[in-house]
Design a protein around this motif. Structure first.
Motif, short mmCIF file in Angstrom:
data_model
loop_
_atom_site.label_atom_id
_atom_site.label_comp_id
_atom_site.label_asym_id
_atom_site.label_seq_id
_atom_site.Cartn_x
_atom_site.Cartn_y
_atom_site.Cartn_z
N PRO A 325 25.70 8.31 -5.61
CA PRO A 325 26.08 6.98 -6.12
C PRO A 325 25.35 5.88 -5.35
O PRO A 325 25.27 5.94 -4.13
CB PRO A 325 27.58 6.94 -5.84
N GLU A 326 24.83 4.89 -6.09
CA GLU A 326 24.29 3.69 -5.43
C GLU A 326 25.43 2.70 -5.24
O GLU A 326 25.48 1.94 -4.31
CB GLU A 326 23.20 3.06 -6.29
N LYS A 327 26.33 2.72 -6.23
CA LYS A 327 27.55 1.91 -6.18
C LYS A 327 28.50 2.53 -7.21
O LYS A 327 28.07 3.42 -7.97
CB LYS A 327 27.25 0.45 -6.53
N VAL A 328 29.74 2.08 -7.26
CA VAL A 328 30.63 2.61 -8.29
C VAL A 328 30.12 2.09 -9.64
O VAL A 328 29.96 0.89 -9.83
CB VAL A 328 32.10 2.17 -8.04
N GLY A 329 29.79 3.01 -10.55
CA GLY A 329 29.26 2.63 -11.85
C GLY A 329 27.80 2.95 -12.02
O GLY A 329 27.25 2.80 -13.11
N ASN A 330 27.17 3.44 -10.95
CA ASN A 330 25.75 3.80 -11.08
C ASN A 330 25.37 4.89 -10.08
O ASN A 330 25.53 4.72 -8.86
CB ASN A 330 24.86 2.57 -10.87
N ALA A 331 24.89 6.01 -10.64
CA ALA A 331 24.43 7.09 -9.77
C ALA A 331 22.97 7.40 -10.09
O ALA A 331 22.49 7.10 -11.18
CB ALA A 331 25.29 8.33 -10.00
N VAL A 332 22.29 8.00 -9.12
CA VAL A 332 20.87 8.31 -9.32
C VAL A 332 20.61 9.76 -8.93
O VAL A 332 21.39 10.37 -8.19
CB VAL A 332 19.96 7.40 -8.44
N LEU A 333 19.49 10.30 -9.45
CA LEU A 333 19.07 11.65 -9.06
C LEU A 333 18.20 11.51 -7.82
O LEU A 333 17.34 10.63 -7.75
CB LEU A 333 18.29 12.32 -10.20
N TYR A 334 18.43 12.37 -6.85
CA TYR A 334 17.74 12.25 -5.56
C TYR A 334 17.30 13.64 -5.11
O TYR A 334 18.13 14.51 -4.85
CB TYR A 334 18.74 11.64 -4.55
N LYS A 335 16.00 13.83 -5.07
CA LYS A 335 15.47 15.14 -4.69
C LYS A 335 15.48 15.26 -3.17
O LYS A 335 15.04 14.36 -2.47
CB LYS A 335 14.03 15.26 -5.19
N ILE A 336 16.00 16.38 -2.68
CA ILE A 336 16.06 16.55 -1.23
C ILE A 336 15.46 17.91 -0.91
O ILE A 336 15.65 18.89 -1.65
CB ILE A 336 17.53 16.40 -0.73
N ASN A 337 14.71 17.95 0.20
CA ASN A 337 14.13 19.21 0.64
C ASN A 337 15.24 20.15 1.11
O ASN A 337 16.20 19.68 1.72
CB ASN A 337 13.18 18.89 1.80
N ILE A 338 15.09 21.45 0.84
CA ILE A 338 16.22 22.33 1.19
C ILE A 338 16.50 22.36 2.70
O ILE A 338 17.62 22.60 3.11
CB ILE A 338 16.05 23.77 0.64
N GLU A 339 15.46 22.04 3.51
CA GLU A 339 15.71 22.01 4.97
C GLU A 339 16.67 20.86 5.35
O GLU A 339 17.34 20.94 6.36
CB GLU A 339 14.41 21.79 5.76
N SER A 340 16.70 19.83 4.55
CA SER A 340 17.54 18.67 4.90
C SER A 340 18.95 18.79 4.31
O SER A 340 19.82 17.96 4.58
CB SER A 340 16.93 17.38 4.34
N LEU A 341 19.17 19.83 3.51
CA LEU A 341 20.45 19.92 2.79
C LEU A 341 21.64 20.11 3.73
O LEU A 341 22.70 19.50 3.55
CB LEU A 341 20.38 21.05 1.75
N SER A 342 21.45 20.97 4.75
CA SER A 342 22.55 21.26 5.65
C SER A 342 22.98 19.97 6.37
O SER A 342 24.18 19.69 6.52
CB SER A 342 22.11 22.33 6.64
N LYS A 343 21.99 19.17 6.79
CA LYS A 343 22.29 17.89 7.47
C LYS A 343 23.04 16.96 6.50
O LYS A 343 24.02 16.31 6.88
CB LYS A 343 20.97 17.25 7.91
N PHE A 344 22.58 16.95 5.24
CA PHE A 344 23.22 16.10 4.24
C PHE A 344 24.71 16.48 4.10
O PHE A 344 25.59 15.62 4.12
CB PHE A 344 22.51 16.23 2.89
N PHE A 345 24.96 17.78 3.99
CA PHE A 345 26.36 18.23 3.85
C PHE A 345 27.16 17.90 5.11
O PHE A 345 28.30 17.44 5.05
CB PHE A 345 26.43 19.73 3.58
N ALA A 346 26.53 18.15 6.29
CA ALA A 346 27.24 17.89 7.56
C ALA A 346 27.65 16.42 7.63
O ALA A 346 28.79 16.10 7.99
CB ALA A 346 26.35 18.27 8.73
N GLU A 347 26.75 15.53 7.25
CA GLU A 347 27.07 14.10 7.31
C GLU A 347 28.10 13.73 6.23
O GLU A 347 28.97 12.90 6.45
CB GLU A 347 25.79 13.27 7.14
N GLY A 348 27.98 14.42 5.09
CA GLY A 348 28.93 14.16 4.01
C GLY A 348 30.35 14.61 4.36
O GLY A 348 31.32 14.12 3.80
N LEU A 349 30.43 15.56 5.29
CA LEU A 349 31.75 16.09 5.66
C LEU A 349 32.41 15.31 6.80
O LEU A 349 33.57 15.53 7.12
CB LEU A 349 31.61 17.56 6.08
N GLU A 350 31.64 14.39 7.43
CA GLU A 350 32.19 13.68 8.60
C GLU A 350 33.34 12.77 8.23
O GLU A 350 33.36 12.21 7.14
CB GLU A 350 31.08 12.84 9.25
#
Ligand SMILES: NC(=O)c1ccc[n+]([C@@H]2O[C@H](COP(=O)([O-])OP(=O)(O)OC[C@H]3O[C@@H](n4cnc5c(N)ncnc54)[C@H](O)[C@@H]3O)[C@@H](O)[C@H]2O)c1
Length: 350
Positions: A325-350
């Motif tokens: 989400p960029e804001k409530v009411g608008n989301a975007v597709l965002y390509k992420i390298n698989i090496e960065s995925l674990s960090k993304f999830f870890a930060e998302g879980l904080e």
């Protein structure tokens, strides 16, 4: 009454109206251009609660009925095979039609049978869960599960008509209603800030016709643009990358809707850390989830979620596409390298 017109590879109406089940025969006759034989496919719970009402509404039609045991466990190749044999034993022809009467399991499986029996016959969706009304009955994705995972075998096959009767939701257990609310909240976040605000301010059960029609319109717009799911339709997967992992890690004890709720929180918090949205977005999502009895917090760690996401069928090579989400009411597709995925999830879980 609200009518949403879908123009995908074929055109059809999604009609949302309290009490419309009683007049199903009339609408089906109009959409199918006459009174073909109808094969009603439904599960045992829906049949026991609403089967008689549907049969009364279809008086004047020649109907046969196939009832299977409710639940995701039935959405498999065995039940699908039984449905095909049932259609054949009852001499259903290409002039006839299937009526899928139930939740997403019924719709997906009956739709798959409709798309493959005799190389494809017409079908009508009468969804009976909130999830099926706002999501699975519209858009033409049909499927069954295989041992290797959910929805691994399916087709794109559009219905001829979708009839949503919000009164059917009165018999829905509260936890299944909440599961559907996760998808409703998703629509608000990805496309419709006004809808999202409404979810926070009103009781959806009391305004269900408008809310369901708003969700269907969003799905219709996205499907019209990308019926075959090669681009923008991925937006509908907001919250789903983590959710598939959460469902799997819980051995499917955490329902899909609950997992999507947690997944939306992870995506919003991860997006916040990437500088894509403000902290307000996850705060708003949390508020909405809690209002509809959904838990925002995921009980699993980033490593587990990452392993599941990487084995998911949606992975493409070295990258994975997230919906953020960029804001409530608008989301975007965002390509992420698989090496960065674990960090993304870890930060998302904080
Ligand atoms: N095709 C798509 O685009 C799409 C999108 C999202 C989900 N899905 C699929 O949808 C399925 C989940 O759908 P679901 O949550 O509707 O599950 P479901 O069909 O299993 O229904 C959930 C439960 O609610 C019961 N039920 C249904 N209507 C009822 C009513 N009115 N009153 C009381 N009980 C009722 C059912 O008997 C079942 O036990 C999954 O298989 C998922 O893969 C498909």
């Amino acid at each position: 009454m609200k009518t949403v017109k879908v123009s995908a590879s074929s055109e059809y109406d999604v009609i949302v109206s309290c009490g419309i089940l009683q007049s199903a025969g009339e609408y089906i006759e109009k959409a199918l251009g006459g009174r073909p034989r109808l094969a009603v496919i439904t599960d045992d719970i829906v049949d026991s609660l609403h089967g008689e009402t549907l049969e009364r509404a279809l008086c004047g039609f020649d109907i046969v009925k196939f009832v299977f045991k409710n639940g995701e466990e039935s959405k498999n190749i065995n039940t699908y095979g039984e449905i095909l044999e049932f259609l054949s034993e009852n001499s259903i022809t290409r002039a006839d039609a299937i009526v899928a009467f139930g939740g997403g399991v019924t719709g997906d499986m009956a739709g798959f049978a409709a798309s493959t029996f005799l190389r494809g016959i017409r079908f009508v969706q009468i969804p009976t869960t909130l999830l099926a009304m706002v999501d699975s009955s519209v858009g033409g994705k049909t499927a069954i599960d295989l041992r290797g995972g959910k929805n691994l075998c399916g087709t794109f096959w559009q219905p001829s008509l979708v009839l949503c009767d919000p009164l059917l939701l009165d018999t829905l257990p509260p936890e299944i209603f909440s599961d559907g609310m996760a998808e409703v909240i998703k629509y608000g976040v990805i496309r419709d800030c006004e809808l999202f605000e409404k979810l926070l301010s009103v009781n959806v059960r009391e305004d269900s016709e408008d809310v369901i029609a708003a969700c269907v319109s969003i799905k219709r717009d996205i499907v019209n643009e990308d019926e075959r799911d090669t681009g923008v339709r991925a937006l509908l997967n907001f919250g789903h990358t983590a959710a598939h992992g959460i469902e799997k890690l819980s051995d499917y004890k955490i329902s899909h809707g609950r997992a999507v709720g947690m997944g939306m929180m992870i995506a919003a918090k991860g997006a916040e850390r990437l500088g894509i949205c403000s902290p307000e977005v996850s705060e708003q999502i949390k508020k909405a989830l809690e209002k509809y009895s959904l838990t925002p917090n995921c009980p699993f760690d980033a490593v587990g979620l990452c392993d599941c996401a990487l084995s998911d069928k949606k992975r493409a090579g070295d990258s994975i596409t997230l919906v953020l989400p960029e804001k409530v009411g608008n989301a975007v597709l965002y390509k992420i390298n698989i090496e960065s995925l674990s960090k993304f999830f870890a930060e998302g879980l904080e």
